[in-house]
Write an enzyme that holds these catalytic residues in place. Structure first.
Site, PDB file in Angstrom:
ATOM      1  N   ASP A   1    -138.138 -74.562  53.972  1.00  0.00           N
ATOM      2  CA  ASP A   1    -138.531 -73.205  53.374  1.00  0.00           C
ATOM      3  C   ASP A   1    -139.986 -73.042  54.054  1.00  0.00           C
ATOM      4  OD1 ASP A   1    -138.204 -71.165  51.418  1.00  0.00           O
ATOM      5  OD2 ASP A   1    -140.110 -71.716  50.757  1.00  0.00           O
ATOM      6  N   SER A   2    -139.972 -71.918  54.552  1.00  0.00           N
ATOM      7  CA  SER A   2    -141.286 -71.845  55.617  1.00  0.00           C
ATOM      8  C   SER A   2    -141.792 -70.131  55.152  1.00  0.00           C
ATOM      9  CB  SER A   2    -140.784 -71.859  56.856  1.00  0.00           C
ATOM     10  OG  SER A   2    -139.454 -71.242  57.137  1.00  0.00           O
TER      11      SER A   2
ATOM     12  N   HIS B   1    -144.386 -74.960  63.379  1.00  0.00           N
ATOM     13  CA  HIS B   1    -144.372 -75.769  61.942  1.00  0.00           C
ATOM     14  C   HIS B   1    -142.981 -76.605  61.843  1.00  0.00           C
ATOM     15  CE1 HIS B   1    -142.774 -71.880  61.937  1.00  0.00           C
ATOM     16  NE2 HIS B   1    -142.639 -71.827  60.842  1.00  0.00           N
ATOM     17  N   ARG B   2    -141.831 -75.753  62.161  1.00  0.00           N
ATOM     18  CA  ARG B   2    -140.490 -76.257  62.115  1.00  0.00           C
ATOM     19  C   ARG B   2    -140.295 -77.478  62.749  1.00  0.00           C
ATOM     20  NH1 ARG B   2    -138.870 -71.905  62.205  1.00  0.00           N
ATOM     21  NH2 ARG B   2    -138.652 -71.540  60.029  1.00  0.00           N
TER      22      ARG B   2
ATOM     23  N   SER C   1    -129.428 -73.058  54.473  1.00  0.00           N
ATOM     24  CA  SER C   1    -130.027 -71.660  54.874  1.00  0.00           C
ATOM     25  C   SER C   1    -128.863 -70.766  55.300  1.00  0.00           C
ATOM     26  CB  SER C   1    -130.963 -72.139  56.250  1.00  0.00           C
ATOM     27  OG  SER C   1    -131.271 -71.085  56.831  1.00  0.00           O
TER      28      SER C   1
ATOM     29  N   PHE D   1    -138.498 -64.993  65.813  1.00  0.00           N
ATOM     30  CA  PHE D   1    -138.016 -64.039  64.845  1.00  0.00           C
ATOM     31  C   PHE D   1    -139.059 -63.802  63.629  1.00  0.00           C
ATOM     32  CE2 PHE D   1    -137.710 -67.179  61.142  1.00  0.00           C
ATOM     33  CZ  PHE D   1    -137.543 -68.247  61.698  1.00  0.00           C
ATOM     34  N   GLY D   2    -139.127 -63.267  62.719  1.00  0.00           N
ATOM     35  CA  GLY D   2    -139.915 -63.134  61.631  1.00  0.00           C
ATOM     36  C   GLY D   2    -141.347 -62.593  62.103  1.00  0.00           C
TER      37      GLY D   2
ATOM     38  N   ASP E   1    -143.467 -63.916  64.288  1.00  0.00           N
ATOM     39  CA  ASP E   1    -143.675 -64.427  65.593  1.00  0.00           C
ATOM     40  C   ASP E   1    -144.577 -63.677  66.519  1.00  0.00           C
ATOM     41  OD1 ASP E   1    -142.726 -66.915  65.110  1.00  0.00           O
ATOM     42  OD2 ASP E   1    -140.897 -66.486  66.129  1.00  0.00           O
TER      43      ASP E   1
ATOM     44  N   ASN F   1    -130.260 -68.603  57.525  1.00  0.00           N
ATOM     45  CA  ASN F   1    -130.908 -67.913  58.769  1.00  0.00           C
ATOM     46  C   ASN F   1    -130.439 -68.548  59.931  1.00  0.00           C
ATOM     47  OD1 ASN F   1    -132.709 -67.424  60.602  1.00  0.00           O
ATOM     48  ND2 ASN F   1    -134.572 -67.218  59.186  1.00  0.00           N
TER      49      ASN F   1
HETATM   50  P1  ITT Z   1    -133.155 -69.199  54.399  1.00  0.00           P
HETATM   51  O1  ITT Z   1    -133.999 -69.223  53.037  1.00  0.00           O
HETATM   52  O2  ITT Z   1    -131.759 -68.833  54.161  1.00  0.00           O
HETATM   53  O3  ITT Z   1    -133.356 -70.390  55.168  1.00  0.00           O
HETATM   54  P2  ITT Z   1    -135.097 -67.158  55.126  1.00  0.00           P
HETATM   55  O4  ITT Z   1    -135.525 -66.525  56.279  1.00  0.00           O
HETATM   56  O5  ITT Z   1    -135.054 -66.193  53.780  1.00  0.00           O
HETATM   57  O6  ITT Z   1    -133.749 -68.079  55.131  1.00  0.00           O
HETATM   58  P3  ITT Z   1    -137.651 -68.570  54.246  1.00  0.00           P
HETATM   59  O7  ITT Z   1    -137.007 -68.405  52.674  1.00  0.00           O
HETATM   60  O8  ITT Z   1    -138.132 -69.961  54.467  1.00  0.00           O
HETATM   61  O9  ITT Z   1    -136.127 -68.414  54.915  1.00  0.00           O
HETATM   62  O10 ITT Z   1    -138.546 -67.643  54.481  1.00  0.00           O
HETATM   63  C1  ITT Z   1    -139.069 -67.747  55.457  1.00  0.00           C
HETATM   64  C2  ITT Z   1    -139.526 -66.356  56.263  1.00  0.00           C
HETATM   65  O11 ITT Z   1    -140.824 -66.801  56.759  1.00  0.00           O
HETATM   66  C3  ITT Z   1    -138.722 -65.815  57.336  1.00  0.00           C
HETATM   67  O12 ITT Z   1    -137.749 -64.897  56.754  1.00  0.00           O
HETATM   68  C4  ITT Z   1    -139.871 -65.365  58.273  1.00  0.00           C
HETATM   69  O13 ITT Z   1    -140.239 -63.958  57.644  1.00  0.00           O
HETATM   70  C5  ITT Z   1    -141.047 -66.170  58.013  1.00  0.00           C
HETATM   71  N1  ITT Z   1    -140.962 -67.131  59.029  1.00  0.00           N
HETATM   72  C6  ITT Z   1    -140.668 -68.566  58.702  1.00  0.00           C
HETATM   73  N2  ITT Z   1    -140.562 -69.391  59.750  1.00  0.00           N
HETATM   74  C7  ITT Z   1    -140.702 -68.590  60.846  1.00  0.00           C
HETATM   75  C8  ITT Z   1    -140.910 -68.660  62.155  1.00  0.00           C
HETATM   76  O14 ITT Z   1    -140.739 -69.811  62.866  1.00  0.00           O
HETATM   77  N3  ITT Z   1    -141.457 -67.481  63.013  1.00  0.00           N
HETATM   78  C9  ITT Z   1    -141.685 -66.326  62.266  1.00  0.00           C
HETATM   79  N4  ITT Z   1    -141.637 -66.317  60.913  1.00  0.00           N
HETATM   80  C10 ITT Z   1    -141.226 -67.249  60.106  1.00  0.00           C
END
Ligand code: ITT
Length: 197
Positions: A68-69, A175-176, A7, A147-148, A150, A9
């Site tokens: 991947d989330s 979920h994580r 990752s 983040f994201g 949330d 992130n």
């Molecule tokens: P990596 O691929 O480098 O791991 P990323 O942020 O691009 O980092 P993903 O491809 O898995 O990760 O995309 C996940 C997106 O989904 C992330 O950028 C958020 O927008 C959302 N997301 C995933 N988990 C989250 C969480 O716990 N809380 C809020 N948003 C989440």
């Protein structure tokens, strides 16, 4: 045991290390080198987590975990789904887009999904699992933590968004954490050598 988290992130690696520390086994997750840039062109979270894990394995040849989330919204036919990270240019704009698309929609049901793939130093998949956290999308963002997406996600049976919960509270239900506990359990049972006296 050191595991490379496939990752870039920082929030993810922080969350994952906190959950692992709570679990009580000696596992530490570290980020791959800067040139980690996988092409996430899978059709599912599971496929993308495998793609990330393979790419990181090519760089590190060690134990790898990939996550991947994303957020799946019923009324948007599962969108943003695997496109969650790319739904708009910034986290704020991504939230804005989701709220606009849901404008006037009564059905606010959604879930976060997290697919994890664990690869061994020989490059073979050891274990994979998908965790989920169910809830609803509220109408205005609330809270500053996490983040994201949330700030707009209300977990089922909660009155606070995930961004209003503490890190510990998020880690109880996310979920994580569901996916990671399953992986940690696998590691504990199958990979960590316990001494028999
Ligand atoms: P990596 O691929 O480098 O791991 P990323 O942020 O691009 O980092 P993903 O491809 O898995 O990760 O995309 C996940 C997106 O989904 C992330 O950028 C958020 O927008 C959302 N997301 C995933 N988990 C989250 C969480 O716990 N809380 C809020 N948003 C989440």
């Amino acid at each position: 045991m050191k595991i490379v988290l496939a990752s870039s992130n920082e929030h993810k690696v922080q969350e994952i290390n906190e959950i692992a520390a709570d679990y009580g086994i000696d596992v530490k997750f570290i980020l791959p080198p800067n040139n980690f840039n996988p092409i996430e062109n899978g059709k599912t979270f599971q496929e993308n987590s495998y793609i990330k894990a393979r790419e990181a394995w090519k760089l590190a040849k060690s134990w790898i975990l990939a996550d991947d989330s994303g957020l799946c919204i019923d009324a948007l036919n599962g969108a943003p789904g695997i496109y969650s990270a790319r739904y708009a240019d910034t986290p704020e704009l991504r939230i804005k887009r989701v709220l606009n698309e849901l404008n006037g929609t009564a059905d606010r049901k959604a879930y976060f999904a997290c697919a994890m793939t664990l690869i061994n130093p020989q490059g073979k998949v050891e274990y994979s699992f998908e965790g989920r956290c169910e809830g609803t999308i509220i109408r205005e963002p609330r809270g500053k933590n996490g983040f994201g997406y949330d700030p707009i996600f209300l977990p089922r049976n909660y009155t606070k968004t995930i961004a209003e919960l503490s890190e510990d509270e998020k880690n109880q239900i996310s979920h994580r954490s569901v996916a990671l506990r399953q992986i940690l359990n696998y590691i504990k049972t199958n990979l960590l050598i316990t001494e028999i006296h």
